[in-house]
Scaffold this motif. Structure first.
Motif, short mmCIF file in Angstrom:
data_model
loop_
_atom_site.label_atom_id
_atom_site.label_comp_id
_atom_site.label_asym_id
_atom_site.label_seq_id
_atom_site.Cartn_x
_atom_site.Cartn_y
_atom_site.Cartn_z
N GLU A 15 0.86 -1.19 0.00
CA GLU A 15 0.00 0.00 0.00
C GLU A 15 0.88 1.23 0.00
N PRO A 16 0.51 2.32 -0.57
CA PRO A 16 -0.67 2.47 -1.43
C PRO A 16 -0.42 1.81 -2.78
N LYS A 17 -1.41 1.06 -3.24
CA LYS A 17 -1.28 0.33 -4.49
C LYS A 17 -1.30 1.31 -5.67
N PRO A 18 -0.43 1.08 -6.65
CA PRO A 18 -0.42 1.96 -7.82
C PRO A 18 -1.64 1.69 -8.71
N ALA A 19 -1.91 2.61 -9.60
CA ALA A 19 -3.03 2.46 -10.53
C ALA A 19 -2.73 1.32 -11.51
N TYR A 20 -3.78 0.68 -11.97
CA TYR A 20 -3.67 -0.41 -12.94
C TYR A 20 -2.87 0.05 -14.16
N ASN A 21 -3.20 1.23 -14.69
CA ASN A 21 -2.52 1.74 -15.89
C ASN A 21 -1.03 1.95 -15.66
N THR A 22 -0.67 2.36 -14.46
CA THR A 22 0.75 2.58 -14.14
C THR A 22 1.51 1.26 -14.22
N VAL A 23 0.98 0.23 -13.58
CA VAL A 23 1.64 -1.08 -13.59
C VAL A 23 1.66 -1.65 -15.00
N SER A 24 0.56 -1.51 -15.71
CA SER A 24 0.47 -2.00 -17.09
C SER A 24 1.52 -1.33 -17.98
N THR A 25 1.70 -0.05 -17.81
CA THR A 25 2.71 0.69 -18.59
C THR A 25 4.11 0.19 -18.27
N ILE A 26 4.41 0.00 -17.00
CA ILE A 26 5.74 -0.47 -16.60
C ILE A 26 5.99 -1.87 -17.15
N ARG A 67 4.72 -3.16 -19.86
CA ARG A 67 4.96 -3.02 -21.31
C ARG A 67 6.37 -2.50 -21.58
N ILE A 68 6.87 -1.59 -20.75
CA ILE A 68 8.24 -1.10 -20.90
C ILE A 68 9.23 -2.25 -20.67
N LEU A 69 8.95 -3.07 -19.65
CA LEU A 69 9.80 -4.23 -19.38
C LEU A 69 9.80 -5.20 -20.57
N ALA A 70 8.65 -5.34 -21.21
CA ALA A 70 8.56 -6.19 -22.40
C ALA A 70 9.40 -5.61 -23.54
N GLN A 71 9.34 -4.28 -23.72
CA GLN A 71 10.14 -3.63 -24.77
C GLN A 71 11.63 -3.81 -24.51
N LYS A 72 12.02 -3.81 -23.23
CA LYS A 72 13.43 -3.98 -22.86
C LYS A 72 13.87 -5.45 -22.94
N GLY A 73 12.91 -6.36 -23.15
CA GLY A 73 13.24 -7.78 -23.25
C GLY A 73 13.25 -8.53 -21.94
N PHE A 74 12.77 -7.91 -20.88
CA PHE A 74 12.76 -8.55 -19.57
C PHE A 74 11.51 -9.41 -19.35
N VAL A 75 10.43 -9.08 -20.05
CA VAL A 75 9.14 -9.72 -19.81
C VAL A 75 8.55 -10.20 -21.13
N GLY A 76 7.95 -11.38 -21.09
CA GLY A 76 7.20 -11.91 -22.22
C GLY A 76 5.75 -12.05 -21.80
N HIS A 77 4.89 -12.43 -22.73
CA HIS A 77 3.49 -12.59 -22.36
C HIS A 77 2.80 -13.67 -23.21
N GLU A 78 1.71 -14.16 -22.64
CA GLU A 78 0.80 -15.06 -23.33
C GLU A 78 -0.51 -14.30 -23.47
N ALA A 79 -1.08 -14.31 -24.65
CA ALA A 79 -2.34 -13.59 -24.87
C ALA A 79 -3.52 -14.53 -24.66
N PHE A 80 -4.52 -14.03 -23.95
CA PHE A 80 -5.78 -14.72 -23.75
C PHE A 80 -6.87 -13.73 -24.13
N GLY A 81 -7.19 -13.67 -25.40
CA GLY A 81 -8.12 -12.64 -25.88
C GLY A 81 -7.45 -11.29 -25.75
N LYS A 82 -8.12 -10.38 -25.05
CA LYS A 82 -7.55 -9.04 -24.85
C LYS A 82 -6.64 -8.95 -23.62
N THR A 83 -6.60 -10.03 -22.85
CA THR A 83 -5.78 -10.02 -21.63
C THR A 83 -4.43 -10.69 -21.89
#
Length: 122
Positions: A32-43, A45-61
């Protein structure tokens, strides 16, 4: 490999622990205080651009996972610390920790045991 910001590293620590997570799962374990969803989502995505994070798509999620292991990043950060602050000397780095009492006797004994094991392998 690039160095992570404090916020990026916080999220990576969580992903390393959870192994796979949606943004909502990451937020759930953040302090706490928890950050906003958009803030975490943006970070993330930045980690993904840097090559640190990958993802699996499940529809829009997306479910995210670490592409760089904690051990790989630890090695990078340790090497950067050693070369940037200790003239590339492990001895100088260890001396700093000893002189600043950041190593207790139990840890020092464990280090001495590792050194002795290295000697015995030769």
């Amino acid at each position: 490999m690039k160095e992570l910001t404090k916020a990026e590293e916080e999220i990576m620590q969580i992903l390393w622990d959870l192994e796979k997570a949606y943004v909502k799962d990451i937020i759930e374990v953040m302090p706490e205080p928890k950050p906003a969803y958009n803030t975490v989502s943006t970070i993330v995505r930045i980690l993904a651009q840097k090559g640190f994070v990958g993802h699996e798509a499940f529809g829009k999620t997306h479910r995210y996972f670490a592409e760089v292991s904690k051990e790989e990043y630890r090695g990078f950060v340790t090497e950067k610390l050693k070369s940037g602050y200790f003239d590339n000397s492990v001895g100088a780095m260890m001396s700093f920790f000893v002189e600043n009492e950041q190593i207790n006797l139990k840890e020092a004994d464990a280090i001495l045991k590792m050194i002795e094991e290295m000697r015995n392998k030769k």
